[in-house]
Design a protein around this motif. Structure first.
Motif, PDB file in Angstrom:
ATOM      1  N   ARG A  19     -35.068  32.819   8.375  1.00 52.50           N
ATOM      2  CA  ARG A  19     -34.164  33.574   7.229  1.00 52.50           C
ATOM      3  C   ARG A  19     -34.718  32.456   6.263  1.00 52.50           C
ATOM      4  NH1 ARG A  19     -29.565  29.722   4.963  1.00 52.50           N
ATOM      5  NH2 ARG A  19     -30.302  28.215   6.603  1.00 52.50           N
ATOM      6  N   LEU A  20     -35.642  31.900   5.727  1.00 51.36           N
ATOM      7  CA  LEU A  20     -36.142  31.238   4.385  1.00 51.36           C
ATOM      8  C   LEU A  20     -37.124  32.934   4.003  1.00 51.36           C
ATOM      9  CD1 LEU A  20     -36.961  27.205   5.569  1.00 51.36           C
ATOM     10  CD2 LEU A  20     -35.291  28.334   3.591  1.00 51.36           C
ATOM     11  N   ASP A  21     -37.817  33.010   5.537  1.00 51.16           N
ATOM     12  CA  ASP A  21     -38.693  33.710   4.846  1.00 51.16           C
ATOM     13  C   ASP A  21     -38.115  35.315   4.887  1.00 51.16           C
ATOM     14  OD1 ASP A  21     -41.742  34.995   5.975  1.00 51.16           O
ATOM     15  OD2 ASP A  21     -40.732  36.795   6.801  1.00 51.16           O
ATOM     16  N   ALA A  22     -37.109  35.452   4.586  1.00 48.47           N
ATOM     17  CA  ALA A  22     -36.376  36.851   4.248  1.00 48.47           C
ATOM     18  C   ALA A  22     -35.997  36.359   3.194  1.00 48.47           C
ATOM     19  CB  ALA A  22     -35.068  37.135   5.306  1.00 48.47           C
ATOM     20  N   ALA A  23     -35.257  34.819   2.814  1.00 47.14           N
ATOM     21  CA  ALA A  23     -35.217  35.016   1.856  1.00 47.14           C
ATOM     22  C   ALA A  23     -35.915  35.018   0.206  1.00 47.14           C
ATOM     23  CB  ALA A  23     -34.343  33.342   1.307  1.00 47.14           C
ATOM     24  N   THR A  73     -37.618  22.538  13.711  1.00 45.93           N
ATOM     25  CA  THR A  73     -36.675  23.373  12.612  1.00 45.93           C
ATOM     26  C   THR A  73     -36.062  24.485  13.438  1.00 45.93           C
ATOM     27  OG1 THR A  73     -37.315  22.681  10.195  1.00 45.93           O
ATOM     28  CG2 THR A  73     -36.162  24.966  10.704  1.00 45.93           C
ATOM     29  N   PRO A  74     -35.586  24.984  14.157  1.00 50.15           N
ATOM     30  CA  PRO A  74     -35.153  26.231  14.564  1.00 50.15           C
ATOM     31  C   PRO A  74     -36.014  27.842  14.233  1.00 50.15           C
ATOM     32  CG  PRO A  74     -32.867  25.355  14.618  1.00 50.15           C
ATOM     33  CD  PRO A  74     -34.341  24.295  13.213  1.00 50.15           C
ATOM     34  N   GLN A  75     -36.171  27.921  15.328  1.00 51.84           N
ATOM     35  CA  GLN A  75     -37.166  29.011  14.129  1.00 51.84           C
ATOM     36  C   GLN A  75     -36.323  30.603  13.478  1.00 51.84           C
ATOM     37  OE1 GLN A  75     -40.290  29.305  14.575  1.00 51.84           O
ATOM     38  NE2 GLN A  75     -41.033  31.554  14.145  1.00 51.84           N
ATOM     39  N   ALA A  76     -35.773  30.201  14.490  1.00 49.28           N
ATOM     40  CA  ALA A  76     -33.809  31.461  13.140  1.00 49.28           C
ATOM     41  C   ALA A  76     -33.779  30.786  11.603  1.00 49.28           C
ATOM     42  CB  ALA A  76     -33.388  31.337  13.560  1.00 49.28           C
ATOM     43  N   ASP A  77     -34.127  29.631  11.520  1.00 51.31           N
ATOM     44  CA  ASP A  77     -34.007  29.087  10.321  1.00 51.31           C
ATOM     45  C   ASP A  77     -35.199  29.460   9.526  1.00 51.31           C
ATOM     46  OD1 ASP A  77     -31.530  27.729  11.368  1.00 51.31           O
ATOM     47  OD2 ASP A  77     -32.519  26.087  10.909  1.00 51.31           O
TER      48      ASP A  77
END
Length: 306
Positions: free
Chosen positions: A118-122, A111-115
């Motif tokens: 994004r999950l963390d920010a959500a 899983t890309p760190q960017a993903d």
């Protein structure tokens, strides 16, 4: 692959509400269901071909209606193998109700760190690893450890879904994780066979100060059926041992269940059997989820807001 799997039965159509209970027995304000799932709507979030089971549709509005009926204003939505690593329904729920929900993800080592960011920010605050055969079996522990190290700086926890003596087998892996750890469904022991070994291992893990346990899945553990009185002594022993690190979850909509579909109102009533005092209820349903999952402060904060 799994396209022909028979769908899991739907959840109970009409759980009894807390109005049947006196005010002292209802969930306290800001009570949290720390373990539940959502599925669909399938026309917008189709199920993946490589899923390990086929859930019935159980979208976020149905979950919200259930919680409104039962008296829960917060919840942790756990991503399930039914949707695999497609977090679309979870992300939509988090975006629409950021004060109400937190999430737990399923991640791959690729899983890309960017993903992940994004999950963390959500509002995602944890990653789950399933060890049960019908959910894919024991994961690659090296890969799981790598994922845990990637999410540790974000303050996430690792949820471990393990059954019976597999908890004992993997206790060293659990203690070596660099994050807080949550054991789902009381580690799913067989109450007639491996209870003592599982309880001793959970006590040892709890004594590290980094492990939490969800007092969920009473309907899965019970041999007697509702109202699940045979699970009370085991659950109460865990709560007595570490009341500051116990959580409760409904496990709605109860997928992959082999017994009778539970009335979620009965599962809420079961809380009174394990946590009869107002203080224990508040710890279990408000203070502890707030501390672990980062909900906004409520009354007696244990951790600042994320």
């Amino acid at each position: 692959m799994a396209l022909n799997l028979t769908p899991c039965p739907p959840p109970h159509p009409a759980p009894h509400p807390p109005a049947r209970r006196p005010p002292a027995r209802r969930p306290p304000e800001d009570a949290c269901d720390s373990h539940c799932h959502i599925f669909g709507p399938f026309e917008r979030f189709p199920l993946p071909d490589d899923r390990s089971f086929t859930p019935s549709e159980a979208p976020e509005p149905a979950l919200r209606a259930l919680h409104d009926t039962l008296g829960f204003s917060r919840a942790v939505i756990v991503q399930s193998q039914g949707h695999g690593v497609d977090h679309g329904p979870l992300l939509e729920a988090l975006a629409g109700n950021p004060e109400r929900y937190r999430g737990v993800a399923l991640l791959k080592s690729s899983t890309p760190q960017a993903d992940i960011l994004r999950l963390d920010a959500a509002g995602v605050c944890g990653v789950r690893f399933n060890f049960l055969s019908h959910l894919g079996g024991t994961p690659d522990l090296d890969a799981a450890g790598m994922v845990a190290r990637r999410v540790a700086p974000l303050g996430w926890h690792v949820a471990i879904h393990v059954a019976g003596t597999d908890l004992v087998r993997h206790a060293d892996f659990i203690t070596g994780l660099p994050t807080p750890v949550v054991i789902d469904h009381m580690a799913r022991p067989d109450l007639d066979e491996d209870l003592d070994a599982i309880r001793a291992t959970l006590f040892r893990l709890l004594d590290t100060g980094r492990v939490w346990v969800k007092l969920s899945g009473a309907d899965r553990l019970s041999k007697a059926g509702a109202p699940y009185a045979d699970v009370v002594p085991y659950a109460r022993s865990l709560l007595d041992h570490a009341p500051e690190r116990m959580l409760w979850g409904s496990d709605w909509p109860h997928v992959n269940l082999h017994g009778a579909m539970p009335d979620d109102g009965t599962l809420v009533d079961w809380i009174d059997a394990i946590a009869p005092s107002a203080d224990l209820k508040r710890r279990l349903l408000v203070d502890n989820p707030q501390a672990l999952f980062g909900f906004p402060a409520s009354g007696n904060p244990l951790r600042p807001e994320r």
